[in-house]
Write an enzyme that holds these catalytic residues in place. Structure first.
Site, short mmCIF file in Angstrom:
data_model
loop_
_atom_site.label_atom_id
_atom_site.label_comp_id
_atom_site.label_asym_id
_atom_site.label_seq_id
_atom_site.Cartn_x
_atom_site.Cartn_y
_atom_site.Cartn_z
N GLY A 35 -7.89 -13.69 19.78
CA GLY A 35 -8.53 -13.21 21.00
C GLY A 35 -7.94 -11.87 21.40
O GLY A 35 -6.98 -11.38 20.79
N ALA A 39 -5.53 -12.45 26.45
CA ALA A 39 -6.42 -13.62 26.50
C ALA A 39 -5.64 -14.92 26.65
O ALA A 39 -6.23 -15.96 26.96
CB ALA A 39 -7.30 -13.68 25.26
N GLY A 40 -4.33 -14.88 26.42
CA GLY A 40 -3.51 -16.08 26.59
C GLY A 40 -3.16 -16.80 25.31
O GLY A 40 -2.80 -17.98 25.34
N SER A 42 -0.59 -16.47 23.01
CA SER A 42 0.81 -16.90 22.86
C SER A 42 1.17 -17.96 23.89
O SER A 42 1.84 -18.95 23.56
CB SER A 42 1.75 -15.70 22.99
OG SER A 42 1.60 -14.81 21.90
N SER A 109 -5.56 -10.54 15.63
CA SER A 109 -6.31 -10.63 14.36
C SER A 109 -7.78 -10.28 14.58
O SER A 109 -8.65 -11.14 14.48
CB SER A 109 -6.17 -12.01 13.73
OG SER A 109 -6.33 -13.07 14.64
#
EC number: 2.7.1.25
Length: 205
Positions: A35, A39-40, A42, A109
């Site tokens: 993401g 976006a959160g 980790s 990614s």
């Protein structure tokens, strides 16, 4: 990929992946969180790992920032370096599955082709793509590091979502709405998926 080394052979371990999975009491797999920055990914990966740890699962988080302090310290953020970054992580994640471990990989990614290459490294079903869905606006609002501001001012080139594209997964195994739902809801969604797949055992009521 063209190997630069010659005269090398693969040595098979006498202890198999199945042996290790039986010892651990769960299957191994790759959870690939993708993401935009902010976006959160980790945060969710570590929350899921904490939940799995409490279920006595063997886990490890590979974080996009952390990996650039060592294994990928020689790489920048050009398209070519991003491809190599994900290639290396994919190979490491594959080794973790052979060790019987649930590996949680949290990386932007941005390119589908790179994520697909990692999927192709492992047997079918071993790569679980988790799309952390949050709008660019939400991600910019969360930007505690100020990266988006720097990217918009031109200080950071090739920044995903601003000056470099992000290609959302077309058929991810899981879509978590990290821009809308709570962290707890998103984490539970991942855990329930793993239980439904038989990767981990359901917890007792």
């Amino acid at each position: 990929m063209i190997m630069k080394s010659s005269n090398v052979v693969w040595h098979k371990s006498t202890v198999t992946r199945q042996n290790r999975q039986e010892q651990n009491g769960h299957l191994s797999t790759i959870l690939w969180f993708t993401g935009l920055s902010g976006a959160g990914k980790s945060t969710l990966a570590h929350t899921v790992e904490d939940a799995l740890s409490k279920m006595n699962c063997r886990t490890f988080v590979i974080d996009g920032d952390n990996i650039r302090h060592g294994l990928c310290a020689d790489l920048g953020f050009s398209s070519e370096d991003r491809v190599e970054n994900i290639r290396r992580i994919g190979e490491v994640a594959k080794l973790f599955t052979e060790a019987g471990i649930i590996v949680l990989s949290a990386f932007i990614s941005p390119f589908r082709a790179d994520r697909d290459r990692v999927r192709e490294l492992v047997p079918e079903g071993d790569f679980i793509e988790i799309y952390c869905q949050a709008s660019l606006e939400v991600c910019e609002e969360r930007d505690v590091k100020g990266l988006y501001k720097k990217a918009r001012s031109g200080e950071i080139p090739n920044f995903t979502g601003i000056s470099s594209p992000y290609e959302p997964p077309e058929e991810p195994e899981i879509i978590v709405k990290t821009g809308e739902d709570s962290l707890e809801v998103c984490a539970q969604q991942v855990i329930e998926f793993l239980q439904e797949r038989g990767i981990v055992q359901p917890t007792s009521a």
